[in-house]
Design a protein around this motif. Structure first.
Motif, PDB file in Angstrom:
ATOM      1  N   VAL A 139       0.843  -1.200   0.000  1.00 56.80           N
ATOM      2  CA  VAL A 139       0.000   0.000   0.000  1.00 56.80           C
ATOM      3  C   VAL A 139       0.873   1.243   0.000  1.00 56.80           C
ATOM      4  O   VAL A 139       0.557   2.244  -0.662  1.00 56.80           O
ATOM      5  CB  VAL A 139      -0.955  -0.023   1.210  1.00 56.80           C
ATOM      6  N   LEU A 142       1.947   1.540  -3.580  1.00 56.32           N
ATOM      7  CA  LEU A 142       0.848   2.034  -4.412  1.00 56.32           C
ATOM      8  C   LEU A 142       0.654   3.534  -4.227  1.00 56.32           C
ATOM      9  O   LEU A 142       0.504   4.289  -5.197  1.00 56.32           O
ATOM     10  CB  LEU A 142      -0.429   1.274  -4.042  1.00 56.32           C
ATOM     11  N   VAL A 388      -6.176   6.521   0.405  1.00 53.04           N
ATOM     12  CA  VAL A 388      -6.640   5.141   0.213  1.00 53.04           C
ATOM     13  C   VAL A 388      -8.143   5.032   0.475  1.00 53.04           C
ATOM     14  O   VAL A 388      -8.868   4.340  -0.263  1.00 53.04           O
ATOM     15  CB  VAL A 388      -5.841   4.190   1.130  1.00 53.04           C
ATOM     16  N   SER A 563       3.808  -9.874   2.237  1.00 59.37           N
ATOM     17  CA  SER A 563       3.639 -10.091   0.793  1.00 59.37           C
ATOM     18  C   SER A 563       4.830 -10.801   0.143  1.00 59.37           C
ATOM     19  O   SER A 563       4.622 -11.665  -0.719  1.00 59.37           O
ATOM     20  CB  SER A 563       3.398  -8.744   0.082  1.00 59.37           C
ATOM     21  N   THR A 589      -2.640  -8.573  -0.420  1.00 55.09           N
ATOM     22  CA  THR A 589      -1.433  -7.776  -0.662  1.00 55.09           C
ATOM     23  C   THR A 589      -0.732  -8.170  -1.958  1.00 55.09           C
ATOM     24  O   THR A 589      -0.352  -7.302  -2.749  1.00 55.09           O
ATOM     25  CB  THR A 589      -0.462  -7.924   0.518  1.00 55.09           C
ATOM     26  N   ILE A 592      -2.631  -6.906  -4.919  1.00 55.77           N
ATOM     27  CA  ILE A 592      -2.376  -5.490  -5.217  1.00 55.77           C
ATOM     28  C   ILE A 592      -1.109  -5.349  -6.048  1.00 55.77           C
ATOM     29  O   ILE A 592      -1.078  -4.623  -7.054  1.00 55.77           O
ATOM     30  CB  ILE A 592      -2.266  -4.691  -3.903  1.00 55.77           C
ATOM     31  N   TYR A 593      -0.041  -6.049  -5.644  1.00 56.17           N
ATOM     32  CA  TYR A 593       1.218  -5.942  -6.384  1.00 56.17           C
ATOM     33  C   TYR A 593       1.065  -6.445  -7.819  1.00 56.17           C
ATOM     34  O   TYR A 593       1.549  -5.799  -8.760  1.00 56.17           O
ATOM     35  CB  TYR A 593       2.322  -6.724  -5.673  1.00 56.17           C
ATOM     36  N   TYR A 609      -7.304   0.176  -5.230  1.00 57.82           N
ATOM     37  CA  TYR A 609      -7.446   0.935  -3.988  1.00 57.82           C
ATOM     38  C   TYR A 609      -8.517   0.347  -3.088  1.00 57.82           C
ATOM     39  O   TYR A 609      -8.428   0.461  -1.851  1.00 57.82           O
ATOM     40  CB  TYR A 609      -7.755   2.400  -4.297  1.00 57.82           C
ATOM     41  N   ALA A 612      -6.762  -2.324  -1.329  1.00 50.15           N
ATOM     42  CA  ALA A 612      -5.880  -1.713  -0.325  1.00 50.15           C
ATOM     43  C   ALA A 612      -6.677  -1.261   0.895  1.00 50.15           C
ATOM     44  O   ALA A 612      -6.234  -1.433   2.039  1.00 50.15           O
ATOM     45  CB  ALA A 612      -5.137  -0.529  -0.940  1.00 50.15           C
ATOM     46  N   THR A 615      -7.612  -4.277   2.976  1.00 45.90           N
ATOM     47  CA  THR A 615      -6.425  -4.773   3.687  1.00 45.90           C
ATOM     48  C   THR A 615      -6.115  -3.918   4.907  1.00 45.90           C
ATOM     49  O   THR A 615      -5.855  -4.443   6.005  1.00 45.90           O
ATOM     50  CB  THR A 615      -5.214  -4.785   2.738  1.00 45.90           C
TER      51      THR A 615
END
Length: 715
Positions: A139, A142, A388, A563, A589, A592-593, A609, A612, A615
């Motif tokens: 996050v 990001l 976020v 992660s 996580t 997201i990556y 988002y 995120a 999370t």
């Protein structure tokens, strides 16, 4: 004769009484030792495995050429070039720039929170700092790509992933840990230091910086070193925002070109290339990078161990010096280097005390720096969380993302798939981790000798494992559980890897919970005649249960936010875990990556988002409600036990009452039945019929045997 008796009595050594242990106590003790030994074996295998895997590249290329080489060009076996000298320099530069910002922020904000805020405000500000510490690294990455990168692009950066973006991001990733530990160090300074300094007329700012800060300097340095370890070991955020170039710094465009260069760190190199290595030499080189990271962490732990004992070392040296001076009282007294007469000394003291402008300027500058540092930390926390939250809520406009990530074609798994995978990973990890961690904690607190070398070495190994970069655990899990044991990329493989990751945290938390139980409770249990195992299960563990549950909840938050090791052992496709613990997939996580790295069609940014936000809500919720949840669960269990005990008593009372009521009627019926038997009103024919049937059955059996032998009479 009496003298001999006396000498015999003097040489008599009383035998220490040791109570006999039953089978259960011996079995439990063996189980505790086995679990602890298993944890030690895991640590040993982890280190040994990384060393053995690194030997191939050292034999082929040489250790010093690997460390000092500047070319990193992976290729097939015998064709690639593996030198990490330039990558080490880039990692050090990133660390230096990050610490240039993080150390002043840490020192100024810590002193302001501890010395200038009320107790209520301290709790509120520390809560905000804990919120920042709860944000996962992906996050951070990001947010840095979209916000910090955009700011530096306005300053002339060619893109949003460069050295300055990574440095500023790592500053705020390391600062919360450094501030929390430094705050504890400042709070441990005796109150008499503050009162004594203020009583001598020294200003509050000078007291804060010249007395309080110096008194806590050793522990503050330890906190800073831990922050440095966080920067060195970070993987996922650096992979997202640093550019990942191995070409080095841009030196032909001035200072701006240097600061906006694309870089790659040691940990990011492992994360980027481990799953797609070119051969055995390339893989060995990546393991060698992991070994270098492990050695750096080892050195950092040694330094922290030394810094934590600085006060003891200084005290012992001072005692020795005083003893030496006392023993050499006849030694000649040296003349002082500088000698001032009374008039000059009086003028110096007068000028120093009358220089109010200097005092006011110093106080104003220090107060401003402390205030602005604290404001920067708080503002950044609200900035990242606000960004976020707003963009995550905007992602709710497309609810199809909960089922399908590809909102245009409606294919692939969605947020629910990543969430279910995360939950299964948490369950799988805790199933393996809790028994080993609890066994090791019980051994350290209840069975181990605290002064033994083995116990101290075990504690150091746990601290070393706790500060090891998670990417090292990732390559360990990938090679052991997937390559060696043949497990597929699955929740099970990731859970076993995460077990090794969370073991140090759980062991420390469980041991702290056991230590919170007063020693008098153990003495009271022994006085009542309870054995060690009975004392443990009936007194110690029930009283430590709240702390144990808190540790488990905090471990759950760590698993959700991790992660790097999951990325190497679970897979990269977002899909529903239809095969249970053998399912592939991604957690929140790693999802997201993967979405940031590969991109998805449709409303991808809002979906990222939204993941995120989910999370962060899970992690912050677990971190901040762990204490309340644990106390609530313990209280509920106590209430249920009390209610069940009451119901059991009520049931026993009712049952006894019914039996008492039934006793007279049953006794009367039995007496009536006996009288009927005596009078012959009831004839017993059952046993006679059974006897006749038995005789017929015996006769038929004999006839069958004769028939079988062929000697039957046909008459």
């Amino acid at each position: 004769m009496f003298l001999n008796k006396k000498s015999e009595d003097n040489g008599f050594k009383p035998k220490i009484f040791k109570p006999k242990q039953n089978f259960n106590a011996k079995f439990f003790k063996s189980l505790i030792y086995t679990l602890t030994f298993t944890v030690l074996v895991i640590l040993f295998i982890l280190v040994l495995f990384v060393i053995l895997k690194s030997l191939h590249v050292f034999e082929e290329q040489g250790f010093w050429s690997f460390i000092t080489g500047t070319n990193w060009k992976p290729g097939k076996d015998g064709e690639g070039q593996y030198g990490i000298g330039l990558i080490i320099i880039m990692t050090i530069v990133l660390l230096t720039i990050s610490m240039l910002f993080a150390i002043p922020l840490t020192i100024f904000s810590t002193l302001f929170i501890s010395e200038y805020l009320s107790v209520g405000m301290q709790k509120k500000v520390l809560t905000v700092i804990k919120l920042l510490a709860s944000v996962p690294s992906v996050v951070f990455g990001l947010f840095a790509r979209d916000q910090i990168g955009a700011l530096f692009q306005l300053m002339g950066a060619p893109n949003n992933d460069n050295l300055m973006v990574a440095s500023m991001t790592m500053t705020f990733m390391a600062a919360p840990t450094m501030i929390s530990l430094s705050y504890n160090a400042v709070q441990s300074v005796p109150e008499g230091y503050r009162l004594g300094s203020l009583g001598l007329g020294i200003s509050k700012e000078q007291t804060t910086f010249k007395i309080i800060r110096k008194s806590a300097s050793a522990k503050i340095i330890s906190a800073i070193i831990l922050g440095m370890a966080r920067v060195i070991g970070e993987t996922m955020a650096i992979m997202m925002i640093a550019g990942n170039s191995t070409g080095g710094f841009i030196t032909n465009s001035g200072i701006s070109g240097f600061l906006f260069s694309s870089i790659r760190t040691l940990a990011a190199t492992i994360g980027l290339e481990m799953t797609e290595n070119s051969g055995s030499t390339h893989q060995s080189a990546l393991y060698a990078i992991g070994l270098i990271l492990f050695l750096l962490v080892f050195i950092i732990n040694i330094v922290i161990l030394f810094m934590s004992n600085v006060d003891n070392i200084k005290y012992s040296r001072r005692i020795k010096r005083e003893e030496k001076l006392n023993s050499n009282s006849s030694r000649k007294i040296k003349t002082p280097k500088y000698v001032y007469d009374k008039k000059m000394l009086g003028m110096m003291v007068h000028n120093r005390t009358e220089n109010k402008f200097f005092k006011k300027t110093y106080s104003a500058v220090m107060l401003f720096l402390m205030w602005i540092s604290t404001a920067i930390i708080i503002s950044f926390t609200f900035w990242i969380l606000g960004d976020v939250i707003i963009k995550g809520l905007m992602g709710l406009s497309d609810p199809i993302a909960f089922i399908h990530m590809d909102t245009e074609n409606r294919t692939g798994g969605g947020i629910f798939a990543a969430l279910f995978t995360t939950i299964l990973l948490v369950v799988c990890t805790l199933i393996f981790a809790i028994p080993f961690a609890l066994g090791a904690a019980i051994y350290l607190n209840e069975y181990a000798r605290q002064s033994s070398v083995l116990t101290k070495s075990f504690r150091f190994a746990i601290n070393l494992l706790a500060s090891t970069p998670s990417i090292v655990f990732g390559i360990f899990g990938l090679s052991i559980f997937i390559v060696l044991l043949g497990l597929p990329f699955s929740i099970l493989a990731a859970g076993l890897t995460m077990t090794v990751v969370v073991l140090p945290m759980l062991i420390s938390n469980f041991e702290d919970a056991l230590q919170q139980v007063p020693h008098q409770y153990r003495e009271a249990g022994s006085a009542l005649g309870l054995t060690k195992i009975q004392t443990l299960f009936k007194i110690i563990l029930p009283n430590a249960m709240e702390g144990i549950i808190t540790g488990i909840i905090l471990a759950m938050a760590k698993i959700i936010g991790e992660s790097a090791p999951i990325y190497l052992t679970l897979g990269t496709d977002i899909q529903m875990p239809t095969q249970g613990f053998l399912s592939q997939g991604t957690t929140l996580t790693t999802g997201i990556y993967m979405m940031v790295a590969e991109g998805i069609p449709g409303h991808g940014q809002g979906t990222i988002y939204l993941m995120a936000l989910i999370t962060i809500i899970l992690i912050i919720g677990l971190n901040f409600t762990s204490g309340r949840l644990s106390s609530l669960l313990v209280q509920k269990s106590k209430d249920l036990k009390a209610k069940s005990k009451i119901k059991r008593k009520e049931f026993n009372v009712k049952t006894k009452a019914k039996i008492k009521k039934m006793k007279p009627s049953l006794k009367f019926k039995w007496m009536k039945l006996q009288s009927k038997f005596r009078k012959g009103e009831i004839k017993i024919t059952f046993f006679k019929e059974m006897a006749s049937k038995n005789k017929l059955w015996v006769k038929r059996k004999k006839e069958y045997r004769k028939l079988k032998k062929g000697v039957i009479d046909h008459e």
